[in-house]
Design an enzyme around this catalytic site. Structure first.
Site, PDB file in Angstrom:
ATOM      1  N   SER A   1       0.871  -1.180   0.000  1.00  0.00           N
ATOM      2  CA  SER A   1       0.000   0.000   0.000  1.00  0.00           C
ATOM      3  C   SER A   1       0.910   1.234   0.000  1.00  0.00           C
ATOM      4  O   SER A   1       1.011   1.987   0.946  1.00  0.00           O
ATOM      5  CB  SER A   1      -0.943  -0.007   1.207  1.00  0.00           C
TER       6      SER A   1
ATOM      7  N   HIS B   1      -3.330  -6.086   2.356  1.00  0.00           N
ATOM      8  CA  HIS B   1      -2.430  -7.116   2.899  1.00  0.00           C
ATOM      9  C   HIS B   1      -3.122  -8.468   3.051  1.00  0.00           C
ATOM     10  O   HIS B   1      -2.589  -9.388   3.656  1.00  0.00           O
ATOM     11  CB  HIS B   1      -1.845  -6.665   4.243  1.00  0.00           C
TER      12      HIS B   1
ATOM     13  N   GLN C   1      -6.799  -2.092   6.893  1.00  0.00           N
ATOM     14  CA  GLN C   1      -5.564  -2.847   6.649  1.00  0.00           C
ATOM     15  C   GLN C   1      -4.964  -3.502   7.891  1.00  0.00           C
ATOM     16  O   GLN C   1      -4.489  -4.622   7.839  1.00  0.00           O
ATOM     17  CB  GLN C   1      -4.549  -1.899   6.018  1.00  0.00           C
ATOM     18  N   GLU C   2      -4.982  -2.780   9.022  1.00  0.00           N
ATOM     19  CA  GLU C   2      -4.288  -3.320  10.204  1.00  0.00           C
ATOM     20  C   GLU C   2      -5.095  -3.105  11.465  1.00  0.00           C
ATOM     21  O   GLU C   2      -5.681  -2.038  11.666  1.00  0.00           O
ATOM     22  CB  GLU C   2      -2.923  -2.624  10.390  1.00  0.00           C
TER      23      GLU C   2
ATOM     24  N   GLU D   1       1.590  -9.296   6.820  1.00  0.00           N
ATOM     25  CA  GLU D   1       2.389  -8.877   7.975  1.00  0.00           C
ATOM     26  C   GLU D   1       2.264  -9.851   9.146  1.00  0.00           C
ATOM     27  O   GLU D   1       2.572  -9.504  10.289  1.00  0.00           O
ATOM     28  CB  GLU D   1       1.992  -7.449   8.380  1.00  0.00           C
TER      29      GLU D   1
ATOM     30  N   ASP E   1      -4.269   0.725  11.250  1.00  0.00           N
ATOM     31  CA  ASP E   1      -3.919   1.456  10.028  1.00  0.00           C
ATOM     32  C   ASP E   1      -5.092   1.297   9.093  1.00  0.00           C
ATOM     33  O   ASP E   1      -5.331   0.212   8.552  1.00  0.00           O
ATOM     34  CB  ASP E   1      -2.636   0.885   9.409  1.00  0.00           C
TER      35      ASP E   1
ATOM     36  N   GLU F   1      -4.011   5.331  12.016  1.00  0.00           N
ATOM     37  CA  GLU F   1      -3.131   5.739  10.912  1.00  0.00           C
ATOM     38  C   GLU F   1      -3.949   5.899   9.626  1.00  0.00           C
ATOM     39  O   GLU F   1      -4.845   5.092   9.354  1.00  0.00           O
ATOM     40  CB  GLU F   1      -2.072   4.640  10.753  1.00  0.00           C
TER      41      GLU F   1
ATOM     42  N   ASP G   1       0.803   8.341   7.260  1.00  0.00           N
ATOM     43  CA  ASP G   1       1.744   7.409   6.614  1.00  0.00           C
ATOM     44  C   ASP G   1       1.750   7.702   5.113  1.00  0.00           C
ATOM     45  O   ASP G   1       2.650   8.390   4.621  1.00  0.00           O
ATOM     46  CB  ASP G   1       1.330   5.962   6.899  1.00  0.00           C
TER      47      ASP G   1
ATOM     48  N   LYS H   1       9.203   5.483   7.437  1.00  0.00           N
ATOM     49  CA  LYS H   1       9.678   4.344   6.641  1.00  0.00           C
ATOM     50  C   LYS H   1      10.809   4.875   5.774  1.00  0.00           C
ATOM     51  O   LYS H   1      10.555   5.602   4.806  1.00  0.00           O
ATOM     52  CB  LYS H   1       8.560   3.819   5.740  1.00  0.00           C
TER      53      LYS H   1
ATOM     54  N   HIS I   1       8.080  -1.107   9.569  1.00  0.00           N
ATOM     55  CA  HIS I   1       8.464  -2.089   8.542  1.00  0.00           C
ATOM     56  C   HIS I   1       7.630  -1.845   7.287  1.00  0.00           C
ATOM     57  O   HIS I   1       6.806  -0.939   7.243  1.00  0.00           O
ATOM     58  CB  HIS I   1       8.216  -3.496   9.076  1.00  0.00           C
ATOM     59  N   ARG I   2       7.818  -2.686   6.265  1.00  0.00           N
ATOM     60  CA  ARG I   2       6.937  -2.690   5.106  1.00  0.00           C
ATOM     61  C   ARG I   2       6.270  -4.061   5.024  1.00  0.00           C
ATOM     62  O   ARG I   2       6.740  -5.030   5.638  1.00  0.00           O
ATOM     63  CB  ARG I   2       7.707  -2.432   3.807  1.00  0.00           C
ATOM     64  N   SER I   3       5.216  -4.128   4.255  1.00  0.00           N
ATOM     65  CA  SER I   3       4.526  -5.423   4.189  1.00  0.00           C
ATOM     66  C   SER I   3       5.400  -6.483   3.516  1.00  0.00           C
ATOM     67  O   SER I   3       5.336  -7.658   3.855  1.00  0.00           O
ATOM     68  CB  SER I   3       3.186  -5.272   3.468  1.00  0.00           C
TER      69      SER I   3
ATOM     70  N   LYS J   1       6.556  -0.232  14.538  1.00  0.00           N
ATOM     71  CA  LYS J   1       5.488  -1.039  13.967  1.00  0.00           C
ATOM     72  C   LYS J   1       6.149  -2.106  13.115  1.00  0.00           C
ATOM     73  O   LYS J   1       6.786  -1.795  12.113  1.00  0.00           O
ATOM     74  CB  LYS J   1       4.608  -0.118  13.097  1.00  0.00           C
TER      75      LYS J   1
HETATM   76  P1  PGA Z   1       2.950  -1.292   3.070  1.00  0.00           P
HETATM   77  O1  PGA Z   1       1.954  -1.164   4.298  1.00  0.00           O
HETATM   78  O2  PGA Z   1       4.303  -1.629   3.561  1.00  0.00           O
HETATM   79  O3  PGA Z   1       2.339  -2.380   2.205  1.00  0.00           O
HETATM   80  O4  PGA Z   1       2.942   0.029   2.355  1.00  0.00           O
HETATM   81  C1  PGA Z   1       2.302  -0.726   5.539  1.00  0.00           C
HETATM   82  C2  PGA Z   1       1.517   0.465   5.966  1.00  0.00           C
HETATM   83  O5  PGA Z   1       0.666   0.963   5.191  1.00  0.00           O
HETATM   84  O6  PGA Z   1       1.728   0.954   7.055  1.00  0.00           O
HETATM   85 ZN    ZN Z   2       0.192   2.606   6.697  1.00  0.00          ZN
END
Ligand code: PGA
Ligand code: ZN
Length: 828
Positions: A467, A573, A581-582, A624, A659, A701, A727, A752, A780-782, A803
């Site tokens: 994402s 994800h 997403q999270e 993740e 998130d 987020e 983000d 990131k 981190h990243r996915s 995270k």
């Molecule tokens: P991504 O997702 O690493 O796939 O971009 C993580 C996030 O959105 O925080």
């Molecule tokens: Zn995010």
């Protein structure tokens, strides 16, 4: 006094360069003509004291000043100040006229004499003729006078002819001077004779290695022991042609009233340079003050005993033999610096300067070190080619390593500095940079970069997002990145100081030249940037987080971040599930052990709860490491997480985070959730309800689209107690963060490094956040790798959160494990 080396700041790109330049500067300051005169001569009432020797001015009727050579005009000006109205008359010839009260100053030519010199010399002789027995004549003698002084046009012509034929002959400077003394009737003591019986004070500014004052300007006020026969023999030996010679004065009476003083020589500069080196905590070593050798011989002499922490200096002159038909643009000091260049270790800096530099330029000499070699390689300029053609001056002009001083008002011979920095910096030059294609946790190709400096290495494996925000830097396909590293980045990076993170990151930007790393890719840039950081930490024998802390210059005690642990995945994800997403839990403790133990209990309780609602086949795992359930309900995941927290009853207080990654369900101006689509305003009502139902949900987020600063601001205002985290909105970009701050859109942001491409940029964004009391959460990243750098980054910057996904996946656990390693205070 102001800085003599005009481009000091531009040249001082590393500590060792700064040190070497400081030493060179001290040498140049010490020989400043005005300074040395005032240090040597004082006048109190009627007593003139020169280096301890006293002259009673009352005993003299008139005081005259004459002089020649590079420093003459400046020296005349200073002497008028010291004598404060007592000088009757004077004439000097130097390189630049200077307005004086009674002394006439002339700009002469050098090294070859000319009509102008002749005119000036006539005037000098006129003044000299007026001096009588009861008068005092001060004679300024400096190097250039060897050519400047000619009392007839015929002498000028003979001087020119001699100089030209002698250059090719292979004879020594001493031999040249012997002949000169017998051509000019002023050299070799001739001036002393013509001033007799006045009292003469010779003020000698020596550019002669070793300071032999009879050699400076061919000794116009010094007794000459050589004879006209010896001069004739030399002319014949070297087949120089025919010259009209006269014997130099041999009667001792001409010298009885002459007092010669060496006002300055290169020893003055060398002493000052040694003191400056000692002040900088180097050991200092004077190789010799009087070396007259070829560049290669000089190189060997300097290197012979070079050692870490030692500054070796030397004075003298470099012999450069110019081959016939050479078209090279040399410069003695440049030639020596270029000869030294390839032999220098990464921790060495060499400077060769002369107070007169290359004639008629503003350059006193040149600096050589690994950075110069590196720059030359980058520009495709061949050091060997320039050296072979005696074309050193243009070489240093192209790589920008001339020591620029402008015309100096002093005159000593060449000064050389070889500085060898401490051993730990010796290992700091980048010796290799490589990259490999590896697979990330999703099986997507990514790159792993290794930076090596001597025996130290740093490796960084770059993660990738799914994402990804639109404002993130570009990502280059892995194979292409590896190729680009080999062909473009590696040659430019070799030789760079790996501990100079700012310079490395600046170079990455320079090589790319676009806003978003469109050319070299943000993934490749970050690979190099972080691998260099890890390598530098190894060079400095520091933990990576300690080195990050040093780079970040954040004074507070480092401490472990709060863990943002993603237990239920959705959105991009997961293949099915909630569009959100999270769904995270955040143990409210900085004890990583305790936090992870609590997470394990909640995760296990969650598994039980999900088992009660779904079959084993229905429960899968997302990118993740969180669970994925086949329900599109927004509320369900939060309900299960809340229940799991209660059921696990860990004793550690827990918050819930999420998130939303709202960009993933925003299009055409609407937010599309299962069953309904919402405007930004309507979406706010959805969040209001969510917060009412789940008061533990305190960290949210990307609740709005990545362009919607206003939506964020409205949300933040409506829920001031909730951490509103940017983000995709901010993409670790300081300009976007500034915009978010301006609009009061966030109270925290995700960090990131691969969103922005270099460590320096990442730290800059974090600094801006800290200055504005915006919390940072390193993430981190996915698509992750086994790399654990983000744990060091979070710890070293005393970041609010980390995270890193569900610890049940090894690539996520790596980050938490790293925290366990670097948080010894809680280690059990
Ligand atoms: P991504 O997702 O690493 O796939 O971009 C993580 C996030 O959105 O925080
Ligand atoms: Zn995010």
């Amino acid at each position: 006094m102001s800085q003599i080396i005009k481009n000091f700041v531009g040249l001082a790109t590393s500590q060792r360069r700064r040190d070497a330049l400081t030493i060179a500067e001290a040498g140049l300051q010490a020989i400043d003509t005005s300074t040395v005169l005032k240090n040597s001569i004082s006048l109190e009432e009627d007593t003139l004291t020169i280096q301890g020797r006293q002259f009673e001015l009352k005993e003299y009727k008139h005081i005259y000043i004459i002089g020649f050579g590079k420093v003459a005009c400046t020296a005349a000006h200073t002497l008028e100040q010291i004598f404060d109205g007592r000088v009757r008359e004077g004439a000097v010839i130097g390189i630049a006229e200077r307005v004086c009260q009674v002394i006439d100053t002339y700009a002469g030519t050098h090294p070859l004499p000319s009509q102008q010199n002749y005119t000036a010399t006539k005037h000098i002789e006129e003044v000299a003729r007026r001096a009588k027995k009861d008068d005092l004549v001060l004679v300024i003698v400096s190097g250039g006078g060897s050519a400047l002084l000619c009392s007839s046009m015929s002498e000028c012509d003979q001087g020119t002819k001699l100089f030209e034929s002698f250059l090719q002959s292979g004879g020594t400077i001493e031999e040249l001077n012997t002949v000169r003394k017998h051509i000019s009737h002023l050299k070799g003591g001739g001036l002393a004779k013509s001033l007799y019986p006045a009292t003469v004070v010779g003020l000698v500014f020596s550019d002669v290695p070793g300071g032999d004052m009879t050699a400076v300007a061919s000794g116009p006020t010094c007794f000459d022991a050589s004879t006209v026969h010896e001069a004739q023999a030399l002319i014949e030996k070297y087949n120089l042609g025919s010259f009209r010679l006269v014997e130099t004065p041999k009667d001792p009476k001409y010298f009885e009233r002459v007092h010669n003083f060496t006002i300055v020589s290169n020893v003055t500069a060398l002493n000052a340079m040694q003191k400056a080196a000692t002040d900088l905590s180097y050991r200092a070593d004077l190789v010799s003050a009087t070396v007259y050798a070829t560049a290669t011989e000089t190189k060997e002499l300097l290197h012979a005993k070079a050692a870490a922490g030692l500054m070796r200096c030397m004075g003298g002159e470099t012999k450069v033999l110019i081959p016939e038909h050479s078209t090279g643009e040399g410069g003695r000091n440049d030639h020596l610096a270029l000869t030294m260049l390839e032999s220098l270790a990464p921790n060495q800096v060499f400077i060769s300067i002369a107070s007169d530099g290359r004639d008629n330029t503003a350059m006193a000499g040149a600096l050589a070190d690994a950075e110069v070699s590196h720059r030359a390689r980058q520009l495709g300029v061949s050091a060997a080619g320039h050296l072979a053609n005696l074309d050193s001056f243009p070489f240093f002009a192209q790589v920008g390593a001339h020591v620029q001083t402008g015309p100096l008002e002093s005159n000593v011979s060449d000064l050389m500095v070889l500085l060898t920095a401490q051993a730990e910096i010796a290992d700091a030059a980048i010796t290799e940079v490589t990259a490999q294609v590896i697979k990330d946790s999703r099986g997507t190709p990514t790159i792993s970069v290794t930076v090596t400096a001597g025996e130290h290495t740093g490796v960084f494996s770059v993660p990738g997002g799914a994402s990804t925000g639109k404002h993130e830097v570009a990502v280059l396909p892995a194979a292409q990145a590896v190729k680009l590293l080999r062909t473009v980045l590696q040659p430019a990076l070799l030789g760079m100081d790996v501990t100079n993170q700012a310079a490395i990151d600046a170079l990455l930007h320079e090589l790319d030249g676009t806003e978003q790393f469109a050319r070299i890719g943000g993934n490749l840039a970050l690979g190099v940037s972080v691998a260099a950081c890890k390598c530098a930490a190894a060079v400095k024998r520091m933990e990576t987080w300690q080195y990050v802390a040093e780079l970040f210059e954040y004074k507070e005690q480092a401490t472990a971040p709060r863990l943002f642990v993603n237990l239920i995945n959705g959105g991009k994800h997961a293949k099915v599930g909630s569009p959100i997403q999270e769904h995270q839990i955040i143990p409210d403790t900085d004890n990583v052990h305790e936090a992870l133990a609590a997470v394990r209990l909640v995760q296990s309780a969650l598994r039980d709860i999900l088992d009660e609602h779904y079959t084993r086949q229905q429960i899968t795992v997302g990118d993740e490491g969180g669970f994925v359930i086949p329900s599109t309900s927004i509320l369900e995941p939060f309900t299960y997480i809340k229940e799991a927290i209660v059921r696990a009853n860990t004793g550690v207080s827990m918050l819930i985070g999420s998130d939303i990654a709202a960009s993933s369900f925003y299009h055409d101006g609407m937010y599309h959730l299962p069953g309904a689509s919402y405007t930004a305003q309507e979406l706010l009502r959805v969040y209001d309800e969510l917060h009412t139902t789940f008061p533990m949900l305190q960290m949210v987020e990307d609740p709005y689209d990545e362009h919607d600063f206003a939506g964020f601001a409205a949300y933040h205002q409506a829920h001031p107690g909730v951490l509103a985290i940017g983000d995709d909105l901010t993409t670790t970009n300081k300009n976007r963060l500034q915009e978010a701050i301006n609009q009061n859109a966030v109270s925290a942001l995700i960090i990131k490094p691969n969103q922005i491409g270099t460590l320096s940029d990442t730290l800059e964004t974090m600094s801006l956040a800290y200055e504005n009391k915006v919390w940072c959460i390193v993430s981190h990243r996915s698509g992750e790798t086994q790399d654990d750098f983000i744990a060091d980054l979070a710890f070293g910057t005393k970041c609010f959160g980390l995270k890193a996904g569900a610890p049940s996946m090894s690539e996520r656990a790596a980050k938490y494990n790293r925290l366990l390693h670097i948080q010894p205070k809680y280690t059990i």
